[in-house]
Structure formats: structure tokens, C-alpha cells
Design a protein around this motif. Structure first.
Motif, PDB file in Angstrom:
ATOM      1  N   ALA A 113      -9.637  85.182  34.183  1.00 45.97           N
ATOM      2  CA  ALA A 113     -10.748  86.017  34.659  1.00 45.97           C
ATOM      3  C   ALA A 113     -10.922  87.178  33.706  1.00 45.97           C
ATOM      4  O   ALA A 113      -9.940  87.801  33.276  1.00 45.97           O
ATOM      5  N   HIS A 114     -12.165  87.468  33.371  1.00 47.57           N
ATOM      6  CA  HIS A 114     -12.426  88.525  32.403  1.00 47.57           C
ATOM      7  C   HIS A 114     -13.769  89.175  32.725  1.00 47.57           C
ATOM      8  O   HIS A 114     -14.715  88.488  33.098  1.00 47.57           O
ATOM      9  N   ALA A 115     -13.850  90.491  32.568  1.00 46.34           N
ATOM     10  CA  ALA A 115     -15.102  91.218  32.777  1.00 46.34           C
ATOM     11  C   ALA A 115     -15.584  91.790  31.443  1.00 46.34           C
ATOM     12  O   ALA A 115     -14.775  92.195  30.602  1.00 46.34           O
ATOM     13  N   VAL A 116     -16.886  91.810  31.269  1.00 50.31           N
ATOM     14  CA  VAL A 116     -17.496  92.305  30.038  1.00 50.31           C
ATOM     15  C   VAL A 116     -18.573  93.315  30.398  1.00 50.31           C
ATOM     16  O   VAL A 116     -19.358  93.091  31.332  1.00 50.31           O
ATOM     17  N   GLN A 117     -18.628  94.405  29.682  1.00 55.06           N
ATOM     18  CA  GLN A 117     -19.683  95.406  29.852  1.00 55.06           C
ATOM     19  C   GLN A 117     -20.350  95.647  28.503  1.00 55.06           C
ATOM     20  O   GLN A 117     -19.743  96.217  27.595  1.00 55.06           O
ATOM     21  N   ALA A 155     -23.165  88.014  26.104  1.00 54.27           N
ATOM     22  CA  ALA A 155     -21.810  88.267  25.630  1.00 54.27           C
ATOM     23  C   ALA A 155     -20.792  87.504  26.462  1.00 54.27           C
ATOM     24  O   ALA A 155     -19.793  86.988  25.940  1.00 54.27           O
ATOM     25  N   LEU A 156     -21.041  87.409  27.767  1.00 55.47           N
ATOM     26  CA  LEU A 156     -20.165  86.636  28.642  1.00 55.47           C
ATOM     27  C   LEU A 156     -20.191  85.149  28.273  1.00 55.47           C
ATOM     28  O   LEU A 156     -19.144  84.487  28.236  1.00 55.47           O
ATOM     29  N   ILE A 157     -21.381  84.628  28.000  1.00 55.59           N
ATOM     30  CA  ILE A 157     -21.490  83.219  27.631  1.00 55.59           C
ATOM     31  C   ILE A 157     -20.787  82.959  26.306  1.00 55.59           C
ATOM     32  O   ILE A 157     -20.089  81.953  26.135  1.00 55.59           O
TER      33      ILE A 157
END
Length: 244
Positions: free
Chosen positions: A21-25, A33-35
């Protein structure tokens, strides 16, 4: 909701326990950026499937004043926020510089708003769907010149989700053949040059091989909504390469 561990919060809410699991801002580039990150995770063999989800309820989740206050804090805490600018003001400065350097006009900028509204008009879930003309944009009240109200995006709710997989899962699959992003600065006051084109520091991942070409993006129907540029190229699973 003032949570900072968004990936694990999402997993907990939906009752799943993912291995990864990872979060991106990354502001408006967060979705892409998530893709890209999911694409690289799958390409590296760490996972066969990665769910990418992004959403925001800024319209219904807070008041107008709270939204304005949030946008007013986007600048540099020491060099920009004390001057009282909001996000449209920063982009207005950038637009003015761009117009000065390249001869772009306000009418040229308005064409983008017209195009985006045309796309919105074909989506039943879009917030604003009424047809828009260049003259409508130019006649709208100024927000941060040269930007006017119709040049600026509305405060919205929205969400999107994709599944990035090693192999195609349906007839609607799209193949990712390359991803890239570049970060020049976070704040306008930290920009060395707003108009130069530096390509040497772009981080990307082109995928021409048969093995890597099998990284598949599976769209889950929904609506998708810094100074960060992120780009990807997709091609059809069975058709010739093209931009989608």
C-alpha cells in the motif's frame, strides 16, 4: 478528513489487507503518478495486480471559506503565503509569463476551457456540462488576470480507480507502453526559469518489449480529475500503437 496515511485508511475502510500500500501526493498529477508507480511495481515483479484509487470531496466535504483557506496555503509558507495569493493567482503569474514569451493571447487560453467543457458535456456525471464558447470565457469575470472565471476549474468532488495488471483481464484493457514525469519546483518563487525546456532530468519508463508490454490498465468507470508534469502512453491491447 485530516488523515495522512491514506493508503492504509482506504484499505481499512473497505476491509482489505493488501500486501502493498502506498500513498502519493502530487497535486493535479496525483492520479497519473499513482498509475506510473503501480506500473513500475508490476513491471518489477512485486505484484501481479495493483488497485489505483484517488478521490476528493472538496466541494461537499468543506465550506467555501475552508476551501479558499486551503488554496491560500498552497504557496511557500515564508515567501508566498504572507502575500495573500491563492492558487489562481500563481497560475495567473505563470500564464502572464508564458504569454509574454510565446505571444499567446487570452483567446488562445480560452480555447482550452472550451475544449474541456466539450469533453464534460459528453459525461453524464460532469459538474458543468453546458456548452461554452471562447467569447463566454473572455466575458467571464476576472479572477487573476489573464485568467477569468471560466479559465479556472471549479471546486469539485470526484474519484477514479484503475487496476494495473500483468496480464489483460477484459476486452477493455489498455496497454501501458511508457510513463514519465519531471519535477522542476514546488513553488513559483523557487522556479529557476518558468519557460526553459530541460529534458535531461525526466524520469521515465518506456516499455517496448513483449514482456513489459503486457502491463495492463483496467479502468473502473468513474470520473477522473503543482507544478509537476506526468505523462503516459497507452495503446490498445490488439491494435496499433497510438495515444489514448
Amino acid at each position: 478528513m485530516p488523515h495522512i496515511m491514506l493508503a492504509t485508511l482506504f484499505a481499512e475502510h473497505f476491509g482489505v489487507q493488501p500486501r502493498y500500500a502506498h500513498a502519493v501526493q502530487a497535486g493535479g498529477a496525483t492520479g497519473f503518478a499513482l498509475i506510473m508507480l503501480a506500473h513500475l511495481v508490476v513491471a518489477g515483479g512485486a505484484a501481479d495486480h495493483v488497485l489505483v484509487a484517488a478521490g476528493e470531496n472538496r466541494l461537499s466535504g468543506q465550506t467555501r471559506d475552508m476551501t479558499l483557506q486551503t488554496l491560500a496555503q498552497a504557496g511557500h509558507a515564508r515567501y508566498e503565503v504572507p502575500l495573500g495569493a491563492t492558487v489562481p493567482a500563481y497560475y495567473g503569474l505563470v500564464a502572464s509569463r508564458y504569454m509574454h514569451e510565446f505571444g499567446t493571447t487570452e483567446r488562445d487560453l480560452a480555447e482550452l476551457a472550451v475544449l474541456m467543457r466539450r469533453h464534460a458535456g459528453s459525461h453524464p456525471g460532469a459538474q458543468l456540462r453546458a456548452a461554452l464558447t471562447v467569447d463566454d470565457v473572455l466575458a467571464s469575470p476576472p479572477v487573476a488576470l489573464p485568467l477569468k472565471r471560466m479559465d479556472c476549474c471549479p471546486i469539485s468532488d470526484g474519484a477514479a480507480a484503475f487496476i494495473i495488471s500483468r496480464e489483460p483481464l477484459s476486452a477493455h484493457s489498455l496497454r501501458i507502453i511508457g510513463t514519465a514525469q519531471r519535477h522542476s519546483h514546488q513553488h513559483v518563487s523557487a522556479a529557476a526559469d518558468l519557460v526553459s525546456r530541460h529534458r535531461s532530468d525526466v524520469v521515465g519508463c518506456a516499455q517496448p518489449s513483449e514482456r513489459s508490454a503486457r502491463r495492463i490498465a483496467q479502468p473502473i468507470p468513474s470520473c477522473i480529475g503543482k507544478r509537476c508534469n506526468a505523462a503516459m502512453r497507452f495503446d490498445g491491447q490488439r491494435g496499433p500503437t497510438d495515444d489514448r
